[in-house]
Design an enzyme around this catalytic site. Structure first.
Site, PDB file in Angstrom:
ATOM      1  N   HIS A 268      -5.286   7.661  -9.718  1.00 41.08           N
ATOM      2  CA  HIS A 268      -5.418   6.187  -9.751  1.00 41.08           C
ATOM      3  C   HIS A 268      -4.680   5.691 -10.993  1.00 41.08           C
ATOM      4  CE1 HIS A 268      -7.012   2.306  -8.988  1.00 41.08           C
ATOM      5  NE2 HIS A 268      -8.294   2.473  -9.250  1.00 41.08           N
ATOM      6  N   HIS A 311       1.346   6.438  -2.090  1.00 40.36           N
ATOM      7  CA  HIS A 311       0.256   5.475  -2.247  1.00 40.36           C
ATOM      8  C   HIS A 311      -0.601   5.514  -1.003  1.00 40.36           C
ATOM      9  CE1 HIS A 311      -1.871   1.765  -3.084  1.00 40.36           C
ATOM     10  NE2 HIS A 311      -1.492   1.948  -4.337  1.00 40.36           N
ATOM     11  N   ASP A 369       3.418   2.686 -10.826  1.00 38.94           N
ATOM     12  CA  ASP A 369       3.345   3.414 -12.086  1.00 38.94           C
ATOM     13  C   ASP A 369       4.583   4.226 -12.409  1.00 38.94           C
ATOM     14  OD1 ASP A 369       0.926   2.539 -12.964  1.00 38.94           O
ATOM     15  OD2 ASP A 369      -0.151   3.875 -11.619  1.00 38.94           O
TER      16      ASP A 369
HETATM   17  N1  CMC Z   1       4.327  14.420  -4.363  1.00 45.45           N
HETATM   18  C1  CMC Z   1       4.488  15.320  -3.379  1.00 45.45           C
HETATM   19  N2  CMC Z   1       3.839  15.274  -2.191  1.00 45.45           N
HETATM   20  C2  CMC Z   1       2.952  14.290  -2.023  1.00 45.45           C
HETATM   21  C3  CMC Z   1       2.721  13.308  -3.005  1.00 45.45           C
HETATM   22  C4  CMC Z   1       3.459  13.396  -4.223  1.00 45.45           C
HETATM   23  N3  CMC Z   1       3.285  12.502  -5.180  1.00 45.45           N
HETATM   24  N4  CMC Z   1       1.796  12.428  -2.563  1.00 45.45           N
HETATM   25  C5  CMC Z   1       1.448  12.841  -1.340  1.00 45.45           C
HETATM   26  N5  CMC Z   1       2.146  13.967  -0.997  1.00 45.45           N
HETATM   27  C6  CMC Z   1       2.096  14.674   0.286  1.00 45.45           C
HETATM   28  C7  CMC Z   1       0.836  15.513   0.422  1.00 45.45           C
HETATM   29  O1  CMC Z   1       1.042  16.828  -0.050  1.00 45.45           O
HETATM   30  C8  CMC Z   1       0.598  15.448   1.916  1.00 45.45           C
HETATM   31  O2  CMC Z   1       1.510  16.345   2.533  1.00 45.45           O
HETATM   32  P1  CMC Z   1       1.084  17.128   3.903  1.00 45.45           P
HETATM   33  O3  CMC Z   1       0.856  16.034   4.923  1.00 45.45           O
HETATM   34  O4  CMC Z   1       2.232  18.003   4.192  1.00 45.45           O
HETATM   35  O5  CMC Z   1      -0.178  17.874   3.578  1.00 45.45           O
HETATM   36  C9  CMC Z   1       1.010  14.043   2.297  1.00 45.45           C
HETATM   37  O6  CMC Z   1       2.004  13.662   1.310  1.00 45.45           O
HETATM   38  C10 CMC Z   1      -0.121  13.027   2.299  1.00 45.45           C
HETATM   39  O7  CMC Z   1      -0.796  13.114   1.038  1.00 45.45           O
HETATM   40  P2  CMC Z   1      -2.307  12.696   0.804  1.00 45.45           P
HETATM   41  O8  CMC Z   1      -2.789  13.304  -0.462  1.00 45.45           O
HETATM   42  O9  CMC Z   1      -3.099  12.956   2.042  1.00 45.45           O
HETATM   43  O10 CMC Z   1      -2.168  11.116   0.668  1.00 45.45           O
HETATM   44  P3  CMC Z   1      -3.229  10.150  -0.002  1.00 45.45           P
HETATM   45  O11 CMC Z   1      -3.042   8.831   0.630  1.00 45.45           O
HETATM   46  O12 CMC Z   1      -4.593  10.715   0.008  1.00 45.45           O
HETATM   47  O13 CMC Z   1      -2.752  10.129  -1.536  1.00 45.45           O
HETATM   48  C11 CMC Z   1      -1.957   9.482  -3.638  1.00 45.45           C
HETATM   49  C12 CMC Z   1      -2.223   9.056  -2.188  1.00 45.45           C
HETATM   50  C13 CMC Z   1      -1.521   8.249  -4.444  1.00 45.45           C
HETATM   51  C14 CMC Z   1      -3.265  10.020  -4.269  1.00 45.45           C
HETATM   52  C15 CMC Z   1      -0.881  10.581  -3.658  1.00 45.45           C
HETATM   53  O14 CMC Z   1       0.297  10.116  -3.070  1.00 45.45           O
HETATM   54  C16 CMC Z   1      -0.599  11.116  -5.061  1.00 45.45           C
HETATM   55  O15 CMC Z   1      -1.297  12.017  -5.531  1.00 45.45           O
HETATM   56  N6  CMC Z   1       0.435  10.550  -5.778  1.00 45.45           N
HETATM   57  C17 CMC Z   1       0.711  10.914  -7.136  1.00 45.45           C
HETATM   58  C18 CMC Z   1      -0.250  10.194  -8.060  1.00 45.45           C
HETATM   59  C19 CMC Z   1       0.099   8.734  -8.212  1.00 45.45           C
HETATM   60  O16 CMC Z   1       1.236   8.373  -8.431  1.00 45.45           O
HETATM   61  N7  CMC Z   1      -0.944   7.862  -8.123  1.00 45.45           N
HETATM   62  C20 CMC Z   1      -0.785   6.435  -8.393  1.00 45.45           C
HETATM   63  C21 CMC Z   1      -1.079   5.565  -7.229  1.00 45.45           C
HETATM   64  S1  CMC Z   1      -0.518   3.880  -7.549  1.00 45.45           S
HETATM   65  C22 CMC Z   1      -1.554   3.305  -8.797  1.00 45.45           C
HETATM   66  C23 CMC Z   1      -2.851   2.851  -8.286  1.00 45.45           C
HETATM   67  O17 CMC Z   1      -2.887   1.985  -7.392  1.00 45.45           O
HETATM   68  O18 CMC Z   1      -3.865   3.348  -8.805  1.00 45.45           O
END
Ligand code: CMC
Length: 431
Positions: A268, A311, A369
């Site tokens: 987050h 996201h 971010d």
């Molecule tokens: N790098 C590489 N792969 C990724 C990433 C990433 N940053 N984010 C998601 N994936 C992949 C993940 O491995 C999965 O692949 P597969 O379908 O093959 O298993 C797929 O994309 C879906 O990921 P998820 O974890 O199910 O998606 P989510 O919606 O639960 O996660 C997230 C969203 C923001 C937690 C995630 O994208 C992440 O960890 N990003 C990096 C951290 C980040 O930048 N967070 C800030 C968010 S914006 C600020 C805010 O609003 O707080």
């Protein structure tokens, strides 16, 4: 309220039952199905991460993740970021409409006149180690504010809720800057009420008794924009935490402290700090090196992720990221840092990721971010303050949601669970 219904056919243990579930329509966006009556059948829904669950109704912020739309009270974020200011946005989020001249002047002066914290608050700081993470200081000190405002903390009284909102918006930059000064061993700066909200924050961060601090208008504008771009984002993890805490009747300072704690995580608000750590770790801007980190992010057996990418809600682009990238270019050019290796790495990472099938298929784009950390670093703000700055901005979103919830009918937040533990068994000592 519901004009439409959905008929749900339940086929359980050879018994068939039909239920009419009300459907509610918002102003824009998908309809929602009211599943409350499932309870009378002894059933709950199961939705880990609340991926398909609306926990409340709200008129503050609307996001269409597919189209990359973010609107506050109907106004697109791009227009607000270009034409408005953080303080005006605070008024809009809190009260629902843009202020006229008189309303703005009155609101701004109320904020200005609440920037100082009670002198006893200084003593809180002394209880922390010098190297305490400023987010831990922020959680503690903001929660502690409740001890100072017994006079206006009746959450059922609108005026009390408003004064708490004003106090929180006004004091957050002061407490944030104090947590930084405490870390680096410099004296606290009192706020200067002749400065704008963002100028005052930079002044409290960087001024010291030995030399005059010269405010750079480009940096002050960028700071204001960073505050605006993080001000609210509907029912994200920290806002939902604030609503959940608020639904118990907890005081506003405790609720915002809970929000700060939820924001701290790297998935987050902690992501902007994580982006800079990632750029530091990548270090060298050569193609092979950057590709190595892209390959790691794609490797299923490696938990490594590209921070600042992806996201939960946006699947086309994050509209905040575009404005942030523009601001990043403005600030780095102004400060003569346009050739910073970290900016080069960031731009190259973005370019590779936007062309790579792994990222395209999963709709992973730079989020808000990705560039904010580079701007903050260029302005001299240390990495461990990034999430603190996010918390300063998001306070208005949190408190607006809290105020909205308490102004409407609401229920104690209490999700249910799918129990997968032992069934009943008799106690037999294993000693
Ligand atoms: N790098 C590489 N792969 C990724 C990433 C990433 N940053 N984010 C998601 N994936 C992949 C993940 O491995 C999965 O692949 P597969 O379908 O093959 O298993 C797929 O994309 C879906 O990921 P998820 O974890 O199910 O998606 P989510 O919606 O639960 O996660 C997230 C969203 C923001 C937690 C995630 O994208 C992440 O960890 N990003 C990096 C951290 C980040 O930048 N967070 C800030 C968010 S914006 C600020 C805010 O609003 O707080």
């Amino acid at each position: 309220m519901a004009k439409k219904t959905a008929t749900l056919t339940l086929n359980i243990d050879d018994e068939t039952k039909c239920m009419d579930l009300p459907i509610y329509s918002g102003t824009v966006g998908p309809d929602v199905i009211d599943v409350g009556s499932l309870l009378s059948e002894g059933l709950f829904t199961y939705d880990p991460g609340f991926m398909a669950t609306s926990a409340c109704r709200s008129s503050i912020t609307y996001i269409d993740g597919g189209k990359g739309t973010l609107m506050h009270r109907g106004y697109p974020i791009e227009q607000l970021a270009q034409k408005s200011s953080f303080v005006e946005l605070c008024y809009l989020l809190l009260f629902g409409e843009l202020p006229d001249g008189q309303q703005y002047t009155h609101f701004e002066s109320r904020i200005r006149n609440h920037t100082m914290v009670h002198d006893q608050i200084n003593n809180f700081f002394k209880g922390f180690r010098r190297d305490a993470h400023p987010m831990s200081i922020l959680c503690g000190v903001v929660g502690g504010l409740a001890a100072f405002y017994h006079d206006h903390m009746d959450i059922t009284v609108k005026e009390d809720r408003e004064i708490s909102a004003i106090r929180l918006i006004a004091k957050m930059p002061t407490i944030a800057a104090m947590s930084y000064k405490y870390n680096i061993g410099q004296p606290f700066n009192y706020p200067r009420n002749d400065l704008s909200y963002s100028e005052n924050f930079l002044y409290m961060m960087f001024s010291n008794p030995c030399e005059e601090y010269k405010l750079n208008p480009v940096c002050a504008k960028a700071m204001d924009r960073i505050f605006m771009l993080h001000a609210d984002h509907e029912q994200n993890a920290s806002t939902s935490t604030v609503r959940m805490a608020g639904s118990t009747g907890a005081n506003p300072f405790a609720c915002i402290s809970a929000g700060i704690a939820a924001l701290w995580g790297p998935a987050h608000g902690g992501a902007n700090e994580a982006v800079l750590k990632m750029l530091d770790e990548i270090g060298d801007a050569s193609e092979e090196n950057i590709q190595h980190f892209i390959d790691r992010a794609k490797d299923k057996n490696d938990p490594y992720r590209l921070m600042g990418f992806g996201h939960r809600v946006y699947s086309s682009f994050d509209p905040r990221a575009r404005v942030m990238k523009e601001t990043c270019d403005e600030v780095l050019t102004e400060l003569g840092m346009a050739d910073e290796p970290q900016l080069k790495i960031a731009k190259r990472l973005e370019q590779i990721a936007l062309e790579d099938d792994y990222f395209i298929e999963r709709k992973l784009y730079p989020n808000v971010d990705f560039y904010s950390g580079i701007i903050l670093k260029a302005m001299g703000i240390p990495t461990n303050m990034f999430t603190v700055i996010f918390a300063v901005s998001r306070t208005v979103g949190w408190i607006s949601h809290w105020h909205e919830m308490l102004s409407d009918s609401y229920k104690l937040g209490r999700p249910r669970q799918l129990y997968v533990g032992s069934s009943q068994r008799d106690y037999r000592s294993k000693k």
